[in-house]
Design an enzyme around this catalytic site. Structure first.
Site, mmCIF file in Angstrom:
data_model
loop_
_atom_site.group_PDB
_atom_site.id
_atom_site.type_symbol
_atom_site.label_atom_id
_atom_site.label_comp_id
_atom_site.label_asym_id
_atom_site.label_seq_id
_atom_site.Cartn_x
_atom_site.Cartn_y
_atom_site.Cartn_z
ATOM 1 N N CYS A 1 0.868 -1.174 0.000
ATOM 2 C CA CYS A 1 0.000 0.000 0.000
ATOM 3 C C CYS A 1 0.908 1.228 0.000
ATOM 4 O O CYS A 1 1.672 1.449 0.955
ATOM 5 C CB CYS A 1 -0.868 -0.018 1.256
ATOM 6 S SG CYS A 1 -1.927 1.431 1.443
ATOM 7 N N CYS B 1 -0.910 3.345 -6.725
ATOM 8 C CA CYS B 1 -1.826 2.818 -5.712
ATOM 9 C C CYS B 1 -2.139 1.403 -6.163
ATOM 10 O O CYS B 1 -2.476 1.184 -7.332
ATOM 11 C CB CYS B 1 -3.103 3.655 -5.643
ATOM 12 S SG CYS B 1 -4.434 2.861 -4.704
HETATM 13 N N1 DGL Z 1 -4.020 0.536 -2.053
HETATM 14 C C1 DGL Z 1 -3.571 1.681 -1.405
HETATM 15 C C2 DGL Z 1 -2.325 2.305 -2.019
HETATM 16 O O1 DGL Z 1 -1.539 1.618 -2.667
HETATM 17 C C3 DGL Z 1 -4.517 2.703 -0.860
HETATM 18 C C4 DGL Z 1 -5.952 2.717 -1.204
HETATM 19 C C5 DGL Z 1 -6.773 3.460 -0.162
HETATM 20 O O2 DGL Z 1 -7.081 2.838 0.852
HETATM 21 O O3 DGL Z 1 -7.067 4.653 -0.337
HETATM 22 O O4 DGL Z 1 -2.056 3.462 -1.833
#
Ligand code: DGL
Length: 261
Positions: free
Chosen positions: A70, A180
């Site tokens: 993440c 993301c």
């Molecule tokens: N999947 C996450 C990232 O790579 C964040 C998504 C979220 O919860 O806003 O930043």
């Protein structure tokens, strides 16, 4: 080795999906903080608290390494988690350097959540690369919501992306960085909108290289195992119900389709 992959939601599955291909013989824990997703539109303090809780839980499972799959959680909390815990902790950051290294002096559009886009960390990264004039930043928070409800292809997804991309002359861009992990589910719609000269760049490969380096692992080449050992958790609840496991399977199937785009 027992390796945890942690994300705010199901975006991190895209990193696990890649890990299953190159490290099929390891044991995996996948932790999606479904009680608190999305992270990217919350405050940094809130995200720090969520990551803190998730780490305490993962450490209690005796994992040997944690991949923060993440970008948002990494930008807020990885440095602090490394200070607190003595095990390999791998974070993710938008693969801007990779895009510039691969495609040279052409423009790059970096997409991510608002927290990542507005972070000091991304400014430091851009300064380090030293090509500020070539790099544009764009937050796409709605893609996280679409991904969470498995709305991969729809008029709403397409209209959202068309509107967000309308400000850019993509003939001048070499690539779009998927900063993301939730954005990997939308490569086909993006492909439909963007001209062919725009390539996708994500941080999955770099993250796993960093995992192998920090945890002293080597890739398993040409060796497939039929049933990798994975336990799934939504926040701290282990997922055992068939319908929930089916939901996860749909994401993994979708990632299979997106892998080659
Ligand atoms: N999947 C996450 C990232 O790579 C964040 C998504 C979220 O919860 O806003 O930043």
């Amino acid at each position: 080795m027992k390796i945890a992959f942690f994300d705010s939601g199901i975006g991190g599955l895209s990193v696990l999906h890649h890990a299953l291909k190159i490290l099929p013989n390891e044991k995996f824990i996948f932790f999606a903080d479904e009680d608190h997703v999305p992270y990217g539109t919350k405050t940094r303090e809130e995200v720090m608290q969520f990551v803190d809780d998730a780490f305490k839980f993962l450490i209690s499972l005796n994992v040997d390494a944690i991949v923060v799959a993440c970008n948002t959680a990494t930008s807020v909390a990885v440095r602090e988690m490394r200070r607190r815990y003595d095990l390999p902790i791998v974070g993710m950051e938008p693969a801007v350097k990779r895009a510039i290294d691969l495609y040279g002096d052409q423009r790059v559009l970096v997409t991510a959540t608002p927290i990542t886009i507005n972070s000091e960390k991304i400014q430091i990264l851009i300064d380090k690369i030293g090509k500020r004039d070539l790099i544009d930043l764009l937050a796409l928070p709605k893609l996280v919501d679409f991904a969470e409800r498995q709305e991969f292809i729809s008029a709403d997804v397409e209209n959202y992306l068309r509107e967000k991309f309308s400000a850019y002359n993509f003939e001048k861009y070499s690539s779009i960085v998927l900063g993301c992990t939730h954005f990997n589910y939308f490569k086909d719609t993006m492909r439909k909108i963007l001209p062919d000269n725009v390539k996708f760049v994500d941080g999955n490969e770099g993250t796993l290289k960093e995992l192998m380096r920090r945890a002293n692992l080597s890739p398993t080449i040409d060796q497939k195992i039929s049933a990798p050992e994975i336990k799934f958790y939504f926040s701290k609840r282990e997922i055992v119900e068939t319908d929930q496991l089916e939901r996860i399977k749909i994401y993994l199937q979708r990632l299979d389709e997106m892998y080659i785009i």
